[in-house]
Design an enzyme around this catalytic site. Structure first.
Site, PDB file in Angstrom:
ATOM      1  N   ARG A  30     -53.348  25.726 -70.787  1.00 37.79           N
ATOM      2  CA  ARG A  30     -53.173  24.264 -70.752  1.00 37.79           C
ATOM      3  C   ARG A  30     -54.534  23.574 -70.694  1.00 37.79           C
ATOM      4  O   ARG A  30     -54.777  22.602 -71.401  1.00 37.79           O
ATOM      5  CB  ARG A  30     -52.317  23.867 -69.544  1.00 37.79           C
ATOM      6  CG  ARG A  30     -51.752  22.479 -69.614  1.00 37.79           C
ATOM      7  CD  ARG A  30     -50.708  22.209 -68.552  1.00 37.79           C
ATOM      8  NE  ARG A  30     -50.795  23.098 -67.419  1.00 37.79           N
ATOM      9  CZ  ARG A  30     -50.006  24.158 -67.237  1.00 37.79           C
ATOM     10  NH1 ARG A  30     -49.036  24.420 -68.070  1.00 37.79           N
ATOM     11  NH2 ARG A  30     -50.167  24.960 -66.191  1.00 37.79           N
TER      12      ARG A  30
ATOM     13  N   GLY B   5     -44.835  29.575 -61.492  1.00 39.02           N
ATOM     14  CA  GLY B   5     -44.297  30.325 -62.638  1.00 39.02           C
ATOM     15  C   GLY B   5     -44.676  31.800 -62.604  1.00 39.02           C
ATOM     16  O   GLY B   5     -44.493  32.486 -61.593  1.00 39.02           O
TER      17      GLY B   5
ATOM     18  N   LYS C 273     -58.760  28.441 -62.492  1.00 35.94           N
ATOM     19  CA  LYS C 273     -57.629  28.629 -63.412  1.00 35.94           C
ATOM     20  C   LYS C 273     -57.602  27.511 -64.456  1.00 35.94           C
ATOM     21  O   LYS C 273     -57.469  27.786 -65.650  1.00 35.94           O
ATOM     22  CB  LYS C 273     -56.295  28.662 -62.637  1.00 35.94           C
ATOM     23  CG  LYS C 273     -55.119  28.859 -63.565  1.00 35.94           C
ATOM     24  CD  LYS C 273     -53.755  28.660 -62.923  1.00 35.94           C
ATOM     25  CE  LYS C 273     -52.720  28.424 -64.000  1.00 35.94           C
ATOM     26  NZ  LYS C 273     -51.406  28.025 -63.487  1.00 35.94           N
TER      27      LYS C 273
ATOM     28  N   ASP D 125     -46.078  21.773 -74.522  1.00 37.37           N
ATOM     29  CA  ASP D 125     -45.081  22.798 -74.236  1.00 37.37           C
ATOM     30  C   ASP D 125     -45.803  24.134 -74.147  1.00 37.37           C
ATOM     31  O   ASP D 125     -46.735  24.384 -74.910  1.00 37.37           O
ATOM     32  CB  ASP D 125     -43.991  22.847 -75.324  1.00 37.37           C
ATOM     33  CG  ASP D 125     -42.727  23.532 -74.809  1.00 37.37           C
ATOM     34  OD1 ASP D 125     -42.487  23.522 -73.582  1.00 37.37           O
ATOM     35  OD2 ASP D 125     -41.976  24.087 -75.628  1.00 37.37           O
ATOM     36  N   THR D 126     -45.389  24.969 -73.195  1.00 36.20           N
ATOM     37  CA  THR D 126     -46.081  26.236 -72.924  1.00 36.20           C
ATOM     38  C   THR D 126     -45.102  27.392 -72.918  1.00 36.20           C
ATOM     39  O   THR D 126     -43.954  27.243 -72.489  1.00 36.20           O
ATOM     40  CB  THR D 126     -46.773  26.158 -71.535  1.00 36.20           C
ATOM     41  OG1 THR D 126     -47.807  25.198 -71.603  1.00 36.20           O
ATOM     42  CG2 THR D 126     -47.358  27.500 -71.122  1.00 36.20           C
TER      43      THR D 126
ATOM     44  N   ALA E  72     -46.028  15.352 -61.938  1.00 45.07           N
ATOM     45  CA  ALA E  72     -47.118  14.587 -61.322  1.00 45.07           C
ATOM     46  C   ALA E  72     -48.407  15.412 -61.242  1.00 45.07           C
ATOM     47  O   ALA E  72     -49.511  14.868 -61.387  1.00 45.07           O
ATOM     48  CB  ALA E  72     -46.706  14.151 -59.921  1.00 45.07           C
TER      49      ALA E  72
ATOM     50  N   THR F 295     -44.806  13.305 -69.754  1.00 43.91           N
ATOM     51  CA  THR F 295     -44.426  14.258 -68.710  1.00 43.91           C
ATOM     52  C   THR F 295     -44.010  13.515 -67.459  1.00 43.91           C
ATOM     53  O   THR F 295     -44.497  12.411 -67.192  1.00 43.91           O
ATOM     54  CB  THR F 295     -45.591  15.222 -68.370  1.00 43.91           C
ATOM     55  OG1 THR F 295     -45.123  16.213 -67.458  1.00 43.91           O
ATOM     56  CG2 THR F 295     -46.759  14.509 -67.735  1.00 43.91           C
TER      57      THR F 295
HETATM   58  P1  IMP Z   1     -44.067  23.957 -69.468  1.00 47.73           P
HETATM   59  O1  IMP Z   1     -43.877  23.785 -70.935  1.00 47.73           O
HETATM   60  O2  IMP Z   1     -45.464  23.605 -69.022  1.00 47.73           O
HETATM   61  O3  IMP Z   1     -43.006  23.290 -68.650  1.00 47.73           O
HETATM   62  O4  IMP Z   1     -43.956  25.521 -69.177  1.00 47.73           O
HETATM   63  C1  IMP Z   1     -42.780  26.262 -69.442  1.00 47.73           C
HETATM   64  C2  IMP Z   1     -42.695  27.458 -68.503  1.00 47.73           C
HETATM   65  O5  IMP Z   1     -43.808  28.349 -68.741  1.00 47.73           O
HETATM   66  C3  IMP Z   1     -42.812  27.110 -67.019  1.00 47.73           C
HETATM   67  O6  IMP Z   1     -41.543  26.832 -66.481  1.00 47.73           O
HETATM   68  C4  IMP Z   1     -43.374  28.388 -66.419  1.00 47.73           C
HETATM   69  O7  IMP Z   1     -42.354  29.340 -66.215  1.00 47.73           O
HETATM   70  C5  IMP Z   1     -44.279  28.896 -67.524  1.00 47.73           C
HETATM   71  N1  IMP Z   1     -45.660  28.433 -67.320  1.00 47.73           N
HETATM   72  C6  IMP Z   1     -46.275  27.382 -67.935  1.00 47.73           C
HETATM   73  N2  IMP Z   1     -47.547  27.254 -67.514  1.00 47.73           N
HETATM   74  C7  IMP Z   1     -47.734  28.250 -66.616  1.00 47.73           C
HETATM   75  C8  IMP Z   1     -48.864  28.629 -65.821  1.00 47.73           C
HETATM   76  O8  IMP Z   1     -49.953  28.030 -65.837  1.00 47.73           O
HETATM   77  N3  IMP Z   1     -48.677  29.700 -65.011  1.00 47.73           N
HETATM   78  C9  IMP Z   1     -47.503  30.381 -64.938  1.00 47.73           C
HETATM   79  N4  IMP Z   1     -46.428  30.055 -65.637  1.00 47.73           N
HETATM   80  C10 IMP Z   1     -46.538  28.993 -66.478  1.00 47.73           C
END
Ligand code: IMP
Length: 193
Positions: free
Chosen positions: A177, A149, A171, A68-69, A10, A7
């Site tokens: 995560r 987000g 949180k 990835d989320t 930071a 990643t």
């Molecule tokens: P990433 O894979 O962690 O980059 O997450 C992809 C997208 O999911 C981000 O750009 C946010 O829009 C959303 N997202 C991920 N984690 C969170 C969170 O903890 N709160 C709110 N939105 C999140």
């Protein structure tokens, strides 16, 4: 042991370094002098997490993990899911995404949603995946200014406030995560501690 977190974020890196403790030395991509953006071209969270981990592993021959989320909304058949970052279009802002979500959910009584994180680990040439989920609802209005987000419109089950109204530590303890990271470190510490 040394482990790379694939990643450039930071904030995520700091969080993970704190969780890792002294047994596991976590390195960010910055510390490998790698500043490219790895395109997330797969159609699943698992696929994208593996793609990023494999890319860094091939490049540096180091043990590595990537995450990835996605936000999966029941009434939207799991959307935005893997497309959560670019739900309102390429280059969109968090606010654009929240606006689109509230619009799509207007008049919808089923507000159930979940955040899901997948972590892919490549350790000594073997691949593993870990998952973290937090269930909740999409609120009808934004509340709170913390987090990022979709946080202002996501209220986790068992709470009366949104993620954006919570202390960061609260949180992180219950989040998708946080839970996926806890799974990862439980696995690593059982192997190496
Ligand atoms: P990433 O894979 O962690 O980059 O997450 C992809 C997208 O999911 C981000 O750009 C946010 O829009 C959303 N997202 C991920 N984690 C969170 C969170 O903890 N709160 C709110 N939105 C999140």
């Amino acid at each position: 042991m040394e482990l790379v977190f694939a990643t450039n974020n930071a904030h995520k890196l700091r969080e993970v370094k704190e969780m890792a403790g002294s047994e596991i030395h976590v390195l960010g991509l910055d510390e490998l002098d790698f500043h490219e953006d790895i395109a997330e071209t797969e159609e699943t969270l698992e696929g994208n997490a593996l793609l990023k981990a494999r890319y860094i592993h091939q490049r540096f021959q180091k043990n590595v993990f990537a995450d990835d989320t996605g936000l999966e909304v029941e009434a939207l058949n799991g959307r935005p899911g893997v497309y959560s970052a670019r739900y309102a279009g390429e280059g969109c802002s968090f606010e654009d995404n929240v606006r689109k979500l509230l619009l799509e959910m207007k008049g919808q009584s089923n507000r159930k949603a979940r955040f899901r994180t997948v972590i892919a680990l490549i350790l000594e040439e073997k691949e593993y995946t870990f998952e973290g989920i937090v269930d909740g609802i999409i609120t009808r209005e934004r509340s709170g200014v913390g987090g990022f987000g979709y946080d202002p419109v996501f209220r986790p089950d068992g709470y009366t406030i949104s993620f954006a109204e919570m202390e960061a530590e609260t949180k992180n303890n219950i989040s998708h995560r946080g839970r996926a990271m806890q799974e990862l470190f439980r696995f690593l510490l059982s192997k190496y501690a």
